[in-house]
Scaffold this motif. Sequence first.
Motif, PDB file in Angstrom:
ATOM      1  N   SER A 106      65.283  17.856  24.146  1.00  0.00           N
ATOM      2  CA  SER A 106      65.616  16.329  22.911  1.00  0.00           C
ATOM      3  C   SER A 106      64.829  15.111  23.306  1.00  0.00           C
ATOM      4  CB  SER A 106      67.058  16.892  22.232  1.00  0.00           C
ATOM      5  OG  SER A 106      67.833  16.524  23.749  1.00  0.00           O
ATOM      6  N   ARG A 107      65.159  15.156  24.818  1.00  0.00           N
ATOM      7  CA  ARG A 107      64.892  13.714  24.616  1.00  0.00           C
ATOM      8  C   ARG A 107      64.216  13.694  26.509  1.00  0.00           C
ATOM      9  NH1 ARG A 107      69.285   8.872  26.085  1.00  0.00           N
ATOM     10  NH2 ARG A 107      68.018   7.004  26.624  1.00  0.00           N
ATOM     11  N   VAL A 108      63.583  12.746  26.579  1.00  0.00           N
ATOM     12  CA  VAL A 108      62.303  12.553  27.742  1.00  0.00           C
ATOM     13  C   VAL A 108      62.380  11.130  28.267  1.00  0.00           C
ATOM     14  CG1 VAL A 108      60.285  13.280  29.090  1.00  0.00           C
ATOM     15  CG2 VAL A 108      61.309  14.762  26.885  1.00  0.00           C
ATOM     16  N   ILE A 109      62.920  11.489  29.463  1.00  0.00           N
ATOM     17  CA  ILE A 109      62.284   9.552  30.171  1.00  0.00           C
ATOM     18  C   ILE A 109      61.829   9.533  30.941  1.00  0.00           C
ATOM     19  CG2 ILE A 109      64.518   8.134  31.349  1.00  0.00           C
ATOM     20  CD1 ILE A 109      66.934   9.276  30.109  1.00  0.00           C
ATOM     21  N   GLU A 110      60.969   8.949  31.531  1.00  0.00           N
ATOM     22  CA  GLU A 110      60.452   7.970  32.300  1.00  0.00           C
ATOM     23  C   GLU A 110      60.567   7.001  33.038  1.00  0.00           C
ATOM     24  OE1 GLU A 110      57.348  10.090  33.011  1.00  0.00           O
ATOM     25  OE2 GLU A 110      56.547  11.372  31.364  1.00  0.00           O
ATOM     26  N   ILE A 111      60.812   7.089  34.126  1.00  0.00           N
ATOM     27  CA  ILE A 111      61.091   6.191  34.461  1.00  0.00           C
ATOM     28  C   ILE A 111      60.006   5.310  35.560  1.00  0.00           C
ATOM     29  CG2 ILE A 111      62.849   5.308  36.120  1.00  0.00           C
ATOM     30  CD1 ILE A 111      64.849   7.021  35.664  1.00  0.00           C
ATOM     31  N   VAL A 112      59.756   3.813  35.068  1.00  0.00           N
ATOM     32  CA  VAL A 112      58.654   3.128  35.088  1.00  0.00           C
ATOM     33  C   VAL A 112      58.847   2.526  36.171  1.00  0.00           C
ATOM     34  CG1 VAL A 112      56.263   1.288  35.004  1.00  0.00           C
ATOM     35  CG2 VAL A 112      57.234   3.816  33.390  1.00  0.00           C
ATOM     36  N   ASN A 113      58.091   1.818  37.768  1.00  0.00           N
ATOM     37  CA  ASN A 113      58.841   0.941  38.353  1.00  0.00           C
ATOM     38  C   ASN A 113      57.147   0.062  38.379  1.00  0.00           C
ATOM     39  OD1 ASN A 113      57.159   2.198  40.141  1.00  0.00           O
ATOM     40  ND2 ASN A 113      58.729   2.608  41.782  1.00  0.00           N
ATOM     41  N   GLN A 114      56.895  -1.002  39.240  1.00  0.00           N
ATOM     42  CA  GLN A 114      55.428  -1.872  39.398  1.00  0.00           C
ATOM     43  C   GLN A 114      54.669  -1.696  40.400  1.00  0.00           C
ATOM     44  OE1 GLN A 114      54.976  -4.035  36.505  1.00  0.00           O
ATOM     45  NE2 GLN A 114      56.988  -2.608  35.819  1.00  0.00           N
TER      46      GLN A 114
ATOM     47  N   SER B   5      59.496  -3.124  42.038  1.00  0.00           N
ATOM     48  CA  SER B   5      58.570  -1.492  42.472  1.00  0.00           C
ATOM     49  C   SER B   5      58.672  -0.433  43.546  1.00  0.00           C
ATOM     50  CB  SER B   5      56.731  -2.144  43.473  1.00  0.00           C
ATOM     51  OG  SER B   5      57.336  -2.707  44.377  1.00  0.00           O
ATOM     52  N   SER B   6      60.285  -0.686  43.882  1.00  0.00           N
ATOM     53  CA  SER B   6      61.575  -0.491  44.559  1.00  0.00           C
ATOM     54  C   SER B   6      61.523   0.985  43.967  1.00  0.00           C
ATOM     55  CB  SER B   6      62.257  -0.933  44.536  1.00  0.00           C
ATOM     56  OG  SER B   6      63.180  -0.209  45.357  1.00  0.00           O
ATOM     57  N   LEU B   7      61.298   1.759  45.224  1.00  0.00           N
ATOM     58  CA  LEU B   7      61.535   3.560  45.260  1.00  0.00           C
ATOM     59  C   LEU B   7      63.057   3.580  44.787  1.00  0.00           C
ATOM     60  CD1 LEU B   7      60.142   6.693  44.454  1.00  0.00           C
ATOM     61  CD2 LEU B   7      60.555   6.364  47.490  1.00  0.00           C
ATOM     62  N   ALA B   8      63.966   3.087  46.065  1.00  0.00           N
ATOM     63  CA  ALA B   8      65.053   2.757  45.397  1.00  0.00           C
ATOM     64  C   ALA B   8      65.776   3.065  44.305  1.00  0.00           C
ATOM     65  CB  ALA B   8      65.700   2.554  46.850  1.00  0.00           C
ATOM     66  N   GLU B   9      65.132   2.003  43.819  1.00  0.00           N
ATOM     67  CA  GLU B   9      65.673   1.120  42.188  1.00  0.00           C
ATOM     68  C   GLU B   9      64.842   2.210  40.999  1.00  0.00           C
ATOM     69  OE1 GLU B   9      65.296  -2.514  41.277  1.00  0.00           O
ATOM     70  OE2 GLU B   9      65.909  -3.671  43.908  1.00  0.00           O
ATOM     71  N   ARG B  10      64.113   2.681  41.681  1.00  0.00           N
ATOM     72  CA  ARG B  10      63.877   3.771  40.988  1.00  0.00           C
ATOM     73  C   ARG B  10      64.647   5.215  40.823  1.00  0.00           C
ATOM     74  NH1 ARG B  10      59.399   7.559  40.592  1.00  0.00           N
ATOM     75  NH2 ARG B  10      59.296   8.096  38.540  1.00  0.00           N
ATOM     76  N   ARG B  11      64.724   5.452  42.288  1.00  0.00           N
ATOM     77  CA  ARG B  11      65.847   6.790  42.198  1.00  0.00           C
ATOM     78  C   ARG B  11      67.524   6.594  42.047  1.00  0.00           C
ATOM     79  NH1 ARG B  11      63.567   8.446  47.578  1.00  0.00           N
ATOM     80  NH2 ARG B  11      61.492   9.788  46.934  1.00  0.00           N
ATOM     81  N   ARG B  12      67.904   5.124  41.826  1.00  0.00           N
ATOM     82  CA  ARG B  12      69.307   4.750  41.436  1.00  0.00           C
ATOM     83  C   ARG B  12      69.042   4.657  40.230  1.00  0.00           C
ATOM     84  NH1 ARG B  12      73.475   3.332  43.259  1.00  0.00           N
ATOM     85  NH2 ARG B  12      74.226   1.686  42.608  1.00  0.00           N
ATOM     86  N   ALA B  13      67.955   4.293  39.743  1.00  0.00           N
ATOM     87  CA  ALA B  13      67.739   4.046  37.746  1.00  0.00           C
ATOM     88  C   ALA B  13      68.182   5.235  37.528  1.00  0.00           C
ATOM     89  CB  ALA B  13      66.966   3.505  37.293  1.00  0.00           C
TER      90      ALA B  13
END
Length: 139
Positions: free
Chosen positions: A104-112, A12-20
């Motif tokens: 052409s491509r959309v990426i959504e980054i989901v954390n917990q 659920s880490s915001l930092a990991e989400r931004r890093r990804a």
Amino acid sequence: MQRIEFYVLSSSSLAERRRAACQLAQKAWRAGLPVFLRGSDAAECSELDELLWHFKRESFIPHSLYHEQPEAPVVIGLDEHPMQPQGVLINLSNSLSPHVERFSRVIEIVNQEPERLAACRENFRTYRQRGFDPQRVEL
């Protein structure tokens, strides 16, 4: 047809989400694709700008905030109109981009994090309602 993917993190880490997000931006840029990194607000955009300078010491990712250089290879912004069509949108906002059709491509980054999960589930449903076939990718 556009490729829409939900990259799911186990934390659920915001930092990991931004890093990804930075790692995915780097990968897309190295593949020669323009990238629009969409933050949730101006503060997050500034944090992403700073993180792209430091997240990997051995590499450089040419990037800029939208209001400084909207045609940079990696652009960080909010709801601005992308200057380079057919690129990759990495969406960190809770809502869909008003310009989703330009990518052409959309990426959504989901954390917990519960609020993020709820927003991403809603986005997933909305993409389906619009006729897209979003895919889930475990990270």
